[in-house]
Design a protein around this motif. Structure first.
Motif, PDB file in Angstrom:
ATOM      1  N   LEU A 243       0.814  -1.219   0.000  1.00 11.13           N
ATOM      2  CA  LEU A 243       0.000   0.000   0.000  1.00 11.13           C
ATOM      3  C   LEU A 243       0.847   1.269   0.000  1.00 11.13           C
ATOM      4  N   PHE A 244       2.171   1.109  -0.015  1.00 10.85           N
ATOM      5  CA  PHE A 244       3.057   2.262   0.138  1.00 10.85           C
ATOM      6  C   PHE A 244       2.837   3.295  -0.960  1.00 10.85           C
ATOM      7  N   LEU A 245       2.795   2.858  -2.208  1.00  6.99           N
ATOM      8  CA  LEU A 245       2.609   3.809  -3.311  1.00  6.99           C
ATOM      9  C   LEU A 245       1.264   4.521  -3.224  1.00  6.99           C
ATOM     10  N   PRO A 246       0.153   3.812  -3.022  1.00  5.81           N
ATOM     11  CA  PRO A 246      -1.117   4.538  -2.854  1.00  5.81           C
ATOM     12  C   PRO A 246      -1.083   5.524  -1.686  1.00  5.81           C
ATOM     13  N   LEU A 247      -0.399   5.156  -0.606  1.00  7.10           N
ATOM     14  CA  LEU A 247      -0.308   6.068   0.535  1.00  7.10           C
ATOM     15  C   LEU A 247       0.505   7.310   0.181  1.00  7.10           C
ATOM     16  N   LEU A 248       1.550   7.134  -0.637  1.00  3.00           N
ATOM     17  CA  LEU A 248       2.340   8.295  -1.059  1.00  3.00           C
ATOM     18  C   LEU A 248       1.491   9.293  -1.838  1.00  3.00           C
ATOM     19  N   MET A 249       0.484   8.802  -2.537  1.00  4.38           N
ATOM     20  CA  MET A 249      -0.370   9.701  -3.315  1.00  4.38           C
ATOM     21  C   MET A 249      -1.088  10.714  -2.439  1.00  4.38           C
ATOM     22  N   THR A 250      -1.194  10.419  -1.153  1.00  4.37           N
ATOM     23  CA  THR A 250      -1.870  11.341  -0.226  1.00  4.37           C
ATOM     24  C   THR A 250      -0.898  12.296   0.452  1.00  4.37           C
ATOM     25  N   GLN A 251       0.404  12.165   0.177  1.00  2.00           N
ATOM     26  CA  GLN A 251       1.402  12.916   0.925  1.00  2.00           C
ATOM     27  C   GLN A 251       1.217  14.422   0.793  1.00  2.00           C
TER      28      GLN A 251
ATOM     29  N   PHE B 223      -8.412  17.066 -12.279  1.00  2.00           N
ATOM     30  CA  PHE B 223      -7.161  17.818 -12.272  1.00  2.00           C
ATOM     31  C   PHE B 223      -6.576  17.836 -10.863  1.00  2.00           C
ATOM     32  N   ILE B 224      -7.412  18.129  -9.875  1.00  2.00           N
ATOM     33  CA  ILE B 224      -6.963  18.175  -8.478  1.00  2.00           C
ATOM     34  C   ILE B 224      -6.422  16.820  -8.046  1.00  2.00           C
ATOM     35  N   VAL B 225      -7.141  15.748  -8.390  1.00  2.00           N
ATOM     36  CA  VAL B 225      -6.716  14.399  -7.989  1.00  2.00           C
ATOM     37  C   VAL B 225      -5.352  14.065  -8.585  1.00  2.00           C
ATOM     38  N   VAL B 226      -5.194  14.300  -9.890  1.00  2.00           N
ATOM     39  CA  VAL B 226      -3.930  13.983 -10.552  1.00  2.00           C
ATOM     40  C   VAL B 226      -2.812  14.851 -10.007  1.00  2.00           C
ATOM     41  N   HIS B 227      -3.069  16.143  -9.873  1.00  2.00           N
ATOM     42  CA  HIS B 227      -2.049  17.076  -9.372  1.00  2.00           C
ATOM     43  C   HIS B 227      -1.566  16.670  -7.984  1.00  2.00           C
ATOM     44  N   GLN B 228      -2.492  16.445  -7.072  1.00  2.00           N
ATOM     45  CA  GLN B 228      -2.112  16.122  -5.692  1.00  2.00           C
ATOM     46  C   GLN B 228      -1.457  14.749  -5.597  1.00  2.00           C
ATOM     47  N   ALA B 229      -1.938  13.778  -6.387  1.00  2.00           N
ATOM     48  CA  ALA B 229      -1.358  12.435  -6.341  1.00  2.00           C
ATOM     49  C   ALA B 229       0.063  12.421  -6.878  1.00  2.00           C
ATOM     50  N   VAL B 230       0.294  13.072  -8.014  1.00  2.00           N
ATOM     51  CA  VAL B 230       1.642  13.100  -8.596  1.00  2.00           C
ATOM     52  C   VAL B 230       2.609  13.852  -7.687  1.00  2.00           C
ATOM     53  N   MET B 231       2.170  14.971  -7.139  1.00  2.00           N
ATOM     54  CA  MET B 231       3.040  15.724  -6.242  1.00  2.00           C
ATOM     55  C   MET B 231       3.344  14.922  -4.980  1.00  2.00           C
ATOM     56  N   GLY B 232       2.339  14.205  -4.481  1.00  2.00           N
ATOM     57  CA  GLY B 232       2.545  13.384  -3.296  1.00  2.00           C
ATOM     58  C   GLY B 232       3.550  12.277  -3.532  1.00  2.00           C
ATOM     59  N   VAL B 233       3.436  11.601  -4.682  1.00  2.00           N
ATOM     60  CA  VAL B 233       4.368  10.520  -5.006  1.00  2.00           C
ATOM     61  C   VAL B 233       5.778  11.076  -5.196  1.00  2.00           C
ATOM     62  N   TYR B 234       5.893  12.209  -5.895  1.00  2.00           N
ATOM     63  CA  TYR B 234       7.206  12.805  -6.129  1.00  2.00           C
ATOM     64  C   TYR B 234       7.865  13.200  -4.804  1.00  2.00           C
TER      65      TYR B 234
END
Length: 345
Positions: free
Chosen positions: A158-166, A216-227
């Motif tokens: 679940l680590f990657l999905p959790l990073l999406m919320t960072q 847009f918000i979902v993709v933006h926040q998820a990509v930034m969280g993973v990065y």
């Protein structure tokens, strides 16, 4: 001389070498170029957003802007460590501007990050390993209950999905600190983040249909969280945990709990210099661009003093982190009872 005194002098000698090499001098020219490049990149993203209009291609724009704003966050990180300018006020001004652009409270983040630097991987004092949905030691795993306990069982998967919320969690932490009035300049930071969110949501819902704006918000926040997560996670996760009450001198505490990521200057750019985590923790005010030059000095010094110096590839570091998370969750998957330290007799 006692062993404690000898160990206390180890860092002083290394610091002298680093200082004599001129590696602690500020590099304002370098940062002027980096900030200028980031502004141009963000401007290109804004221009693309305006020109594309109500298009599904905006999801690509969302990912692009997330990557650019993470680079802005790296500059905010450096400002928080006084790496950019000689004056505290100048660094704080740069930090607050970058905090406003990324939507993260600069004052809250600096306070949190300073506590991490003072006690990296310390069970009772490092906020970066005090994460409700993750466990980094058997003691932490044993303390989880309910849904969090189930998440920790399978945390490696679940680590990657959790990073999406960072990214969202950083913003939530910022807002929580403001509500609790834990910041020195609450009104100022509230004003900055209010402008950020007002501009962000107004632009999205004016240009895009409601459905596209939400995506847009979902993709933006998820990509930034993973990065962000992939930039910070390899640095300490899976490295030794310092137990409560355990005494370790500054040099060893910083080196033994940190991990460097090998690679060329492209890795420096991609990870904002955080790939030189050992050097950064030993000399947090060292400008990012000097860390690569400091590395051979620090590594050779550690070798002479018998201090393990950990460095591996980016791929190996992520495998290391996931393997550690999987091992920590193992007893829960096997239904073994883990008793937290505070419950032990």
């Amino acid at each position: 001389m006692t062993e404690t005194a000898a160990r206390g002098s180890d860092f002083a000698e290394l610091a002298r070498q680093i200082n004599e090499a001129g590696l602690l001098r500020r590099r304002p020219g370098y940062y002027a170029l980096r900030i200028s490049a980031n502004v141009v990149a963000l401007g290109a993203g804004v221009a693309a957003f305006v020109m594309l209009g109500d298009s599904w291609w905006q999801l690509v724009t969302a990912a692009y802007v997330a990557i650019v704003l993470t680079q802005f966050a790296f500059i905010g990180h450096d400002a928080g460590h006084r790496q950019i300018l000689g004056s505290r006020r100048g660094n704080d001004l740069i930090g607050h501007i970058h905090g406003a652009l990324t939507g993260i409270s600069y004052g809250w983040w600096v306070s949190k990050h300073n506590r991490h630097h003072a006690n990296p991987n310390h069970e009772d004092a490092d906020p970066d390993i005090d994460i409700p949905a993750l466990a980094f030691s058997a003691e932490q795993a044993g303390s989880k209950r309910g849904v969090l306990r189930w998440i920790v069982k399978y945390q490696a998967f679940l680590f990657l999905p959790l990073l999406m919320t960072q990214a969202v969690m950083l913003r939530a932490g910022s807002i929580n600190a403001m509500v609790r009035r834990e910041l020195k300049s609450v009104a100022f930071e509230v004003a900055l983040l209010t402008v950020h969110f007002a501009a962000y949501f107004t632009a999205l819902f004016l240009v895009l249909s409601p459905g596209k704006a939400v995506l847009f918000i979902v993709v933006h926040q998820a990509v930034m969280g993973v990065y962000l997560g992939c930039s910070f996670a390899p640095n300490h996760k899976g490295m030794p945990i310092i137990a409560a009450g355990q005494k370790v001198d500054f040099l060893r505490k910083q080196v033994l709990t940190s991990r460097n990521i090998s690679g060329g200057r492209w890795v420096d750019f991609l990870l904002g210099g955080l790939n030189h985590q050992i050097e950064h923790h030993l000399f947090p005010s060292m400008p990012r661009t000097n860390l690569r030059r400091a590395q051979p000095l620090v590594r050779a010094y550690c070798a002479r003093h018998g201090i393990p110096y950990t460095q591996c590839s980016m791929r190996a570091s992520y495998a290391w982190v996931l393997r550690h998370l999987h091992e920590v969750g193992g007893p829960l998957r096997r239904n073994e009872r883990l008793v937290p330290l505070n419950e032990q007799a």
